[in-house]
Design an enzyme around this catalytic site. Structure first.
Site, PDB file in Angstrom:
ATOM      1  N   GLU A 197       0.945  -1.409   0.098  1.00 62.19           N
ATOM      2  CA  GLU A 197       0.156  -0.087   0.113  1.00 62.19           C
ATOM      3  C   GLU A 197       1.047   1.076  -0.080  1.00 62.19           C
ATOM      4  O   GLU A 197       0.864   2.131   0.817  1.00 62.19           O
ATOM      5  CB  GLU A 197      -0.928  -0.159   1.122  1.00 62.19           C
ATOM      6  CG  GLU A 197      -1.825  -1.229   1.140  1.00 62.19           C
ATOM      7  CD  GLU A 197      -3.062  -1.086   2.167  1.00 62.19           C
ATOM      8  OE1 GLU A 197      -3.372  -0.059   2.959  1.00 62.19           O
ATOM      9  OE2 GLU A 197      -3.693  -1.956   1.852  1.00 62.19           O
ATOM     10  N   GLU A 315      -5.068  -8.626  -0.753  1.00 60.29           N
ATOM     11  CA  GLU A 315      -6.086  -8.348   0.522  1.00 60.29           C
ATOM     12  C   GLU A 315      -7.475  -7.953   0.125  1.00 60.29           C
ATOM     13  O   GLU A 315      -7.610  -7.337  -1.034  1.00 60.29           O
ATOM     14  CB  GLU A 315      -5.571  -7.218   0.955  1.00 60.29           C
ATOM     15  CG  GLU A 315      -4.207  -7.284   1.746  1.00 60.29           C
ATOM     16  CD  GLU A 315      -3.923  -6.122   2.623  1.00 60.29           C
ATOM     17  OE1 GLU A 315      -4.682  -5.252   3.097  1.00 60.29           O
ATOM     18  OE2 GLU A 315      -2.548  -5.881   2.982  1.00 60.29           O
TER      19      GLU A 315
END
Length: 511
Positions: A197, A315
């Site tokens: 991220e 994810e």
């Protein structure tokens, strides 16, 4: 008078067609094609972050624990995940990865420094579970390790050293250090995430900046490894476009994508005490995965028409408010039939996009978010999501059978969703598997599949369902929800006719 008759006639016809639409049959066409892709088993991967009770008091209890363990890892969890045919496991994060320095987690435990887990609960991390513990556990599981490298607060040298420590078989400073710490042979870790991220907790970088960072880091990572770039958050298509445009294909093994099924980030709702409206909104977010995968894959196709780069959804899952009276930073939540439906529908999407989606990681494995396993001291339970993953494990490395149909609609408060989700495959033993999900919370749906092309003569069925959407497995009633044999189908004149109850997951095996 004529107006009254017209109104009565309209009401009558609406009633007829209303009944017809509710009881109509959805015809599904399943084709067997030589050019169809293989469903990569890594689509069924999992995620273990240093977050809450995932690692400590989850996987790892320490080798002095009275709970049966192997080198500190719970034996019951090992056996449960082996039964799930877990193909890969991502570690150590997540956000935690970009604050993790791997050398803190090797060598004698008593000499390892502690840090504060700034992302998850502000608790002290003592580094008692480190590289050797994780990679040895993956060997016990028969799962490929997927390591997330520290790009946010780490260095190029640090990550290059980690690759050498885990993978190099010759003589070098890092392989010598590995041997000194008790491991002669390397683990040969294939999958490496270059940060996590990067657009958020991994550094709040722009796409252009991260593309350059990625190129720099991967330049110094040697060996036969797959480098996976930190990809987009949900529908940030510019992020994917920028990375695909600015990173040479030869440097890119995979591109990540994160998407959670969240109603409202400021009010996620309870994991158990939820309304049908909240269920509908959760499934709306879950089914967006179809659009996300399609659009991100289309961008990748522009720069990689041969589809050599993997789309890695590392994810995904449902995210609700934490269970009451638990640490809000630990993200502990229960797991209901809502999660089972969510998992089944999402996995069907991944299966049907097997030409590009080749790895995915449910978040997370134990005691965090949409976990497949929950623990309470010595007790362990398997969640409805676990059983969906177990039912769907038959798709791993099987040949995709493309499906075509027009789904009936699930309607609530004037909004609609496709009620039926389907994927199918044929394995190396010649067995055909058809996974069906009825998303509708109220109505059963009848399915009809022509079997002539598939050559199926006999079939068996398994179903996962319960009396209420809000039902879950508890430590007092750990098997309330589990798969059972299903007889709600039949073969007639070369057609498979299946009745799928509301909010249920069905697996049909044909031969």
């Amino acid at each position: 008078m004529k107006k009254k008759i017209a109104i009565i006639l309209a009401m009558f016809l609406f009633g007829i067609f209303g009944v017809f639409s509710q009881n109509s049959t959805t015809e599904i066409t399943i084709k067997s094609r030589e050019e169809s892709p293989i469903i990569n088993k890594n689509i069924y991967g999992h995620f273990a972050e240093h977050l809450g009770r995932c690692i400590y008091d989850g996987f790892f209890v320490g080798d002095t624990s009275k709970i049966a363990n192997t080198n500190g890892v719970r034996n019951d969890i090992i056996e449960a995940l082996k039964a799930l045919k877990i193909p890969n496991l991502r570690w150590p994060g997540g956000c935690f990865a970009d604050t993790y320095h791997w050398k803190d987690g090797i060598g004698p435990r008593e000499d390892r420094p502690t840090i504060v887990n700034q992302w998850w609960g502000g608790v002290t991390e003592d580094n008692s579970f480190g590289t050797h513990d994780f990679l040895n556990m993956c060997e016990l599981l028969g799962a490929e390790p997927y390591l997330s490298g520290n790009v946010g607060s780490g260095t190029v040298q640090e990550l290059a050293d980690w690759v050498q420590y885990t993978n190099f078989s010759g003589k070098s400073p890092m392989s010598d250090l590995r041997k000194k710490n008790g491991r002669e042979k390397p683990w040969h870790v294939k999958y490496w995430g270059i940060g996590n991220e990067a657009w958020g907790c991994g550094g709040n970088m722009t796409a252009d900046y991260y593309a350059d960072v990625y190129r720099k880091y991967t330049t110094f990572l040697s060996g036969d490894i797959e480098r996976i770039a930190s990809g987009a958050s949900s529908d940030d298509y510019n992020w994917t476009e920028t990375l695909m445009k600015n990173i040479p294909n030869r440097m890119l093994g995979g591109l990540a994508l994160h998407h959670y099924s969240v109603i409202d980030w400021n009010n996620k709702g309870d994991a158990v005490d939820f309304s049908e409206d909240q269920y509908f909104k959760t499934m709306t977010e879950a089914l967006k995965m179809e659009e996300l995968v399609t659009k991100h894959a289309a961008i990748m196709d522009k720069y990689d028409p041969d589809k050599k780069i993997d789309l890695v959804v590392d994810e995904w899952g449902g995210w609700y408010d934490v269970q009451k009276d638990t640490n809000p930073g630990f993200l502990y939540q229960q797991n209901t039939m809502r999660d089972a439906v969510l998992a089944g529908a999402t996995l069907n999407i991944f299966n049907n996009h097997a030409d590009r989606v080749r790895m995915a990681n449910l978040a997370q494995c134990v005691n965090v978010l949409q976990a497949v396993i929950l623990t309470d001291k010595a007790k362990m339970i398997l969640t409805p999501t676990y059983y969906v993953m177990q039912m769907y494990s038959v798709h791993q490395d099987a040949k995709l059978l493309p499906v075509k149909f027009d789904s009936p609609l699930y309607e609530l408060n004037g909004k609609t969703l496709p009620a039926i989700s389907v994927s199918a495959s044929k394995d190396s033993n010649g067995l055909t598997h058809i996974s069906l999900v009825n998303i509708d919370a109220n109505k059963e749906n009848k399915i009809e599949i022509d079997l002539n092309e598939l050559g199926i003569k006999n079939a068996t069925g398994t179903i996962l369902t319960s009396k209420k959407l809000q039902d879950y497995n508890s430590f007092d009633n750990p098997t309330k929800i589990h798969p059972i044999d299903y007889k709600g189908f039949g073969i007639k004149k070369g057609k498979l006719i299946i009745t799928v109850p509301p909010f249920s997951v069905v697996m049909i095996e044909g031969k």
